[in-house]
Write an enzyme that holds these catalytic residues in place. Structure first.
Site, PDB file in Angstrom:
ATOM      1  N   ASP A  96       0.860  -1.186   0.000  1.00 53.45           N
ATOM      2  CA  ASP A  96       0.000   0.000   0.000  1.00 53.45           C
ATOM      3  C   ASP A  96       0.896   1.236   0.000  1.00 53.45           C
ATOM      4  OD1 ASP A  96       0.994   0.193   2.546  1.00 53.45           O
ATOM      5  OD2 ASP A  96      -0.899  -0.207   3.554  1.00 53.45           O
ATOM      6  N   ASP A 270      -8.126  -7.235   0.192  1.00 49.29           N
ATOM      7  CA  ASP A 270      -7.220  -7.510   1.315  1.00 49.29           C
ATOM      8  C   ASP A 270      -7.892  -7.067   2.600  1.00 49.29           C
ATOM      9  OD1 ASP A 270      -5.609  -5.006   2.778  1.00 49.29           O
ATOM     10  OD2 ASP A 270      -6.668  -4.472   0.949  1.00 49.29           O
TER      11      ASP A 270
END
Length: 380
Positions: A96, A270
């Site tokens: 991320d 996720d």
């Protein structure tokens, strides 16, 4: 980014929904989609070894840029040969951007056009994260799929605030693309924001699609809105994204949300949910949620989930798991975490089969009924 190192191959569309069966090709291998990605915040999926993750069918894992930047440091990981080598994982990794972690430190951050100033949660020191820095850290980590630096506005923020926010996120995305040092071996995704406003999601998607990213993430969901609101946003957002690129819904891991995301055309998900709840003894089973720490399981010598064929369910009983957790034994957390991750990865395998068989809506109805969503209201 036409020579992107990340390629999406569509295998089949489900006849009755927007669901897609496909695969994503990366420099570290190919994985089938739709796929759930276990989260390895600190370069490890809590209590699980890389071998166990492969065994349970995890085709890709996620790591957190913010946490690895602070500790042990992205430059150290680069010197180790990159994140794959550092953590002994030879399959795809997604990182991320650090944006969500900074967003969650709401009390101590200050957002400007340049980037975000915030307090380091480990020692309180002042830190600065910009689009360029977020890309530089991820280039050092060497993940297969990177995220653009974005702001994640709260779902119920006023319209004017969200409009300014998505416009800044688009400018940040452009800056990140320019700063990307490794476009030939690391794919970069743009993150569509816009809270619950359809026109702002449309504007955000239009801006990002024009920049030709390797794939597109849908951000700003699973942050407090209702399940129905999330589905409504997905209904119009996935249609704004290119058919030939992966679509990733960030931070979603409840079983019904995974199925509903797939129905609306999402490929990747996720969430820390499976490992986080496992540490409290909460397990996802074919019959719904089960808190194995509860007294009723003290003398229950049956498997955690009789319909599951994971390592935990094949070898250990509810009574033993309860004993381990009550005694604060790490092995108990390892076993419940393994099961929960396996459960979601196996759910996605069943979803992929349902797309192949064109019966995803029937599968959803069957799963939701069996899991108990209809009986007790929505509960992961």
């Amino acid at each position: 980014m036409s020579d992107s190192p990340i390629k999406y191959r569509l295998i089949k569309k489900e006849k009755h929904t927007g669901a897609r069966l496909g695969e994503i090709i990366t420099p570290h291998g190919t994985f089938p989609t739709p796929m759930f990605m276990p989260v390895g915040t600190q370069a490890t999926v809590k209590t699980q070894s890389p071998e166990e993750l492969k065994e349970m069918g995890s085709g890709i894992i996620l790591s957190n840029t913010y946490h690895l930047w602070l500790r042990p440091g992205d430059e150290l990981i680069a010197r180790a040969g990159g994140l794959h080598k550092f953590m002994n994982w030879d399959q795809p990794i997604l990182t991320d951007s650090g944006g969500f972690q900074v967003y969650s430190l709401a009390d101590s951050r200050n957002i400007t056009e340049e980037g975000v100033t915030f307090k380091n949660h480990l020692n309180g020191s002042k830190m600065f994260l910009s689009p360029e820095k977020a890309i530089s850290i991820q280039n050092n980590l060497g993940s297969d799929i990177m995220m653009s630096f974005d702001e994640c506005p709260q779902f119920y923020q006023p319209y004017d605030y969200v409009k300014k926010s998505i416009e800044r996120t688009s400018r940040w995305a452009e800056r990140g693309l320019k700063a990307h040092r490794r476009p030939h071996d690391q794919g970069l995704f743009g993150i569509v924001q816009g809270a619950g406003f359809e026109d702002l999601r449309r504007q955000s998607a239009h801006d990002l699609v024009s920049m030709d990213f390797s794939g597109y993430s849908i951000g700003g969901l699973a942050v407090g809105e209702t399940h129905e609101e999330m589905n409504a946003v997905l209904d119009f957002t996935t249609q704004l994204l290119p058919e030939n690129k992966p679509r990733y819904l960030m931070g979603v891991g409840a079983p019904d949300s995974l199925i509903d995301g797939v129905i609306r055309g999402v490929d990747m998900f996720d969430c820390v949910l499976p490992t986080r709840i496992a540490r409290n003894g909460t397990c996802m089973t074919s019959q719904g949620r089960l808190v194995v720490k509860n007294a009723q399981f003290a003398e229950d010598f049956t498997p955690l989930d009789p319909e599951c064929d994971c390592y935990t369910c094949n070898n250990y009983t509810r009574a033993y798991l309860r004993h381990l957790l009550k005694a604060d034994e790490t092995f108990g957390i390892r076993l419940t975490s393994y099961h929960n991750l396996y459960f979601l990865l196996n759910l996605m395998k069943q979803v992929r089969q349902a797309i192949m068989d064109d019966n995803l809506l029937e599968f959803r109805e069957y799963f939701v009924e069996k899991y108990g969503y209809n009986k007790s209201g929505r509960n992961f």
